[in-house]
Scaffold this motif. Structure first.
Motif, PDB file in Angstrom:
ATOM      1  N   LYS A   2     -55.046 -28.662   7.574  1.00  0.00           N
ATOM      2  CA  LYS A   2     -55.951 -27.878   8.415  1.00  0.00           C
ATOM      3  C   LYS A   2     -55.381 -26.486   8.688  1.00  0.00           C
ATOM      4  CE  LYS A   2     -58.280 -31.645  10.775  1.00  0.00           C
ATOM      5  NZ  LYS A   2     -58.779 -32.144  12.047  1.00  0.00           N
ATOM      6  N   LYS A   3     -56.292 -25.535   8.869  1.00  0.00           N
ATOM      7  CA  LYS A   3     -55.899 -24.166   9.164  1.00  0.00           C
ATOM      8  C   LYS A   3     -55.326 -24.084  10.579  1.00  0.00           C
ATOM      9  CE  LYS A   3     -57.814 -19.518   9.554  1.00  0.00           C
ATOM     10  NZ  LYS A   3     -59.039 -18.703   9.521  1.00  0.00           N
ATOM     11  N   GLU A  33     -53.060 -26.646  15.040  1.00  0.00           N
ATOM     12  CA  GLU A  33     -54.071 -26.745  13.998  1.00  0.00           C
ATOM     13  C   GLU A  33     -55.478 -26.616  14.567  1.00  0.00           C
ATOM     14  OE1 GLU A  33     -53.408 -30.363  11.893  1.00  0.00           O
ATOM     15  OE2 GLU A  33     -51.645 -29.612  10.831  1.00  0.00           O
ATOM     16  N   SER A  34     -56.360 -26.026  13.778  1.00  0.00           N
ATOM     17  CA  SER A  34     -57.740 -25.809  14.177  1.00  0.00           C
ATOM     18  C   SER A  34     -58.486 -27.131  14.370  1.00  0.00           C
ATOM     19  CB  SER A  34     -58.448 -24.975  13.103  1.00  0.00           C
ATOM     20  OG  SER A  34     -59.797 -24.771  13.413  1.00  0.00           O
ATOM     21  N   SER A  35     -59.354 -27.166  15.389  1.00  0.00           N
ATOM     22  CA  SER A  35     -60.252 -28.310  15.651  1.00  0.00           C
ATOM     23  C   SER A  35     -59.496 -29.612  15.893  1.00  0.00           C
ATOM     24  CB  SER A  35     -61.249 -28.488  14.497  1.00  0.00           C
ATOM     25  OG  SER A  35     -61.990 -27.307  14.291  1.00  0.00           O
ATOM     26  N   THR A  36     -58.325 -29.516  16.521  1.00  0.00           N
ATOM     27  CA  THR A  36     -57.550 -30.712  16.851  1.00  0.00           C
ATOM     28  C   THR A  36     -57.239 -30.739  18.343  1.00  0.00           C
ATOM     29  OG1 THR A  36     -55.429 -29.609  16.435  1.00  0.00           O
ATOM     30  CG2 THR A  36     -56.424 -30.797  14.586  1.00  0.00           C
ATOM     31  N   LEU A  37     -56.857 -31.918  18.815  1.00  0.00           N
ATOM     32  CA  LEU A  37     -56.347 -32.082  20.169  1.00  0.00           C
ATOM     33  C   LEU A  37     -54.829 -32.138  20.090  1.00  0.00           C
ATOM     34  CD1 LEU A  37     -56.486 -32.711  23.211  1.00  0.00           C
ATOM     35  CD2 LEU A  37     -56.807 -35.122  22.610  1.00  0.00           C
ATOM     36  N   MET A 193     -65.393 -32.406  21.692  1.00  0.00           N
ATOM     37  CA  MET A 193     -64.598 -31.683  20.695  1.00  0.00           C
ATOM     38  C   MET A 193     -65.228 -31.785  19.311  1.00  0.00           C
ATOM     39  SD  MET A 193     -60.531 -32.349  21.215  1.00  0.00           S
ATOM     40  CE  MET A 193     -60.247 -31.614  19.595  1.00  0.00           C
ATOM     41  N   LYS A 194     -65.649 -32.991  18.955  1.00  0.00           N
ATOM     42  CA  LYS A 194     -66.272 -33.188  17.640  1.00  0.00           C
ATOM     43  C   LYS A 194     -67.560 -32.384  17.522  1.00  0.00           C
ATOM     44  CE  LYS A 194     -64.448 -37.882  17.082  1.00  0.00           C
ATOM     45  NZ  LYS A 194     -64.789 -39.323  17.074  1.00  0.00           N
ATOM     46  N   VAL A 200     -58.166 -27.928  21.224  1.00  0.00           N
ATOM     47  CA  VAL A 200     -57.795 -28.254  22.598  1.00  0.00           C
ATOM     48  C   VAL A 200     -56.287 -28.440  22.702  1.00  0.00           C
ATOM     49  CG1 VAL A 200     -58.061 -29.893  24.498  1.00  0.00           C
ATOM     50  CG2 VAL A 200     -60.028 -29.339  23.055  1.00  0.00           C
ATOM     51  N   ILE A 201     -55.685 -27.782  23.701  1.00  0.00           N
ATOM     52  CA  ILE A 201     -54.269 -27.966  24.036  1.00  0.00           C
ATOM     53  C   ILE A 201     -54.216 -28.580  25.426  1.00  0.00           C
ATOM     54  CG2 ILE A 201     -52.050 -26.847  24.440  1.00  0.00           C
ATOM     55  CD1 ILE A 201     -54.687 -25.082  22.368  1.00  0.00           C
TER      56      ILE A 201
END
Length: 225
Positions: A2-3, A33-37, A193-194, A200-201
């Protein structure tokens, strides 16, 4: 792979103590990473909240840089940095920062009010959808003070995501919730999130909450271990 959405390089935050100095954050390098928790854990005093604030551009760091898609947030002028946060970052706090003199809908749409943006029919429908997803029902006009702690926490999630911010920072968001409501909070957070593809941090001291992380960071004495 992932980016990376956020990259920290040599991130250092120093405070003066007596006649000496101490690094709260000690030359940290990391990628979110993008789009991750991403969950951030560690003992009290390890620098978790300071790390979150530094990533969000809220501090005057001592050394290093924080990049959002290759743009260094600390190279921006203060006004431009504040505008970047308003447009791109939302926060969820343990103590919520919800306003008792506003109803549920007014609290949820606060970011739009601050940016003088119109609440479109699409946004209004999205609020209803989020309220149903969060098992809150038709409470848009209810006073915040009439809600339970768990309900208020879920309102805080909706407020963070309704602005379509790409980045969400959450500081001990389940700290005041019991076990059942903590897990409900996290399931709701992952669902939204999905939907939004947000990054999200989340700072936590709770092992069960840490287990939800796609990426996990542990801090000790201002260092990633």
């Amino acid at each position: 792979m992932k980016k990376s959405s956020i990259v920290a390089r040599n991130l250092t935050y120093t405070v003066f103590e007596g006649s000496g100095e101490r690094n709260i954050l000690n030359h940290i390098d990391c990628e979110i990473e993008s789009s991750t928790l991403t969950t951030v854990t560690g003992p009290s005093g390890s620098g978790k909240t300071t790390f979150m604030y530094a990533l969000a551009g809220l501090l005057n760091i001592s050394e290093g840089e924080v990049l959002y898609s290759d743009n260094s947030i600390y190279k921006l002028k203060q006004n431009d940095r504040d505008l970047f946060r308003l447009e791109n970052i939302s926060f969820i706090y343990q103590h919520l920062n919800l306003f008792g003199f506003m109803n549920v809908e007014e609290n949820i749409t606060l970011n739009y009010t601050l940016r003088k943006k119109k609440i479109t029919p699409e946004i209004s429908q999205k609020i209803d959808w989020y309220l149903e997803l969060m098992k809150l029902g038709k409470i848009r006009k209810k006073e915040i003070q009439s809600l339970s702690g768990g309900e208020k926490q879920r309102i805080a999630i909706i407020r963070a995501f309704i602005s379509k911010a790409e980045f969400i920072f959450a500081d001990e968001p389940t700290g005041n919730l019991d076990y059942k409501n903590s897990l409900l909070f996290m399931e709701c957070l992952k669902d939204i999130m999905k939907e939004n593809h947000s990054t999200v941090i989340l700072v936590t001291h709770n092992k069960e909450i840490n287990d939800y992380g796609d990426q996990k960071i542990t801090l000790m004495d201002g260092n990633i271990i």
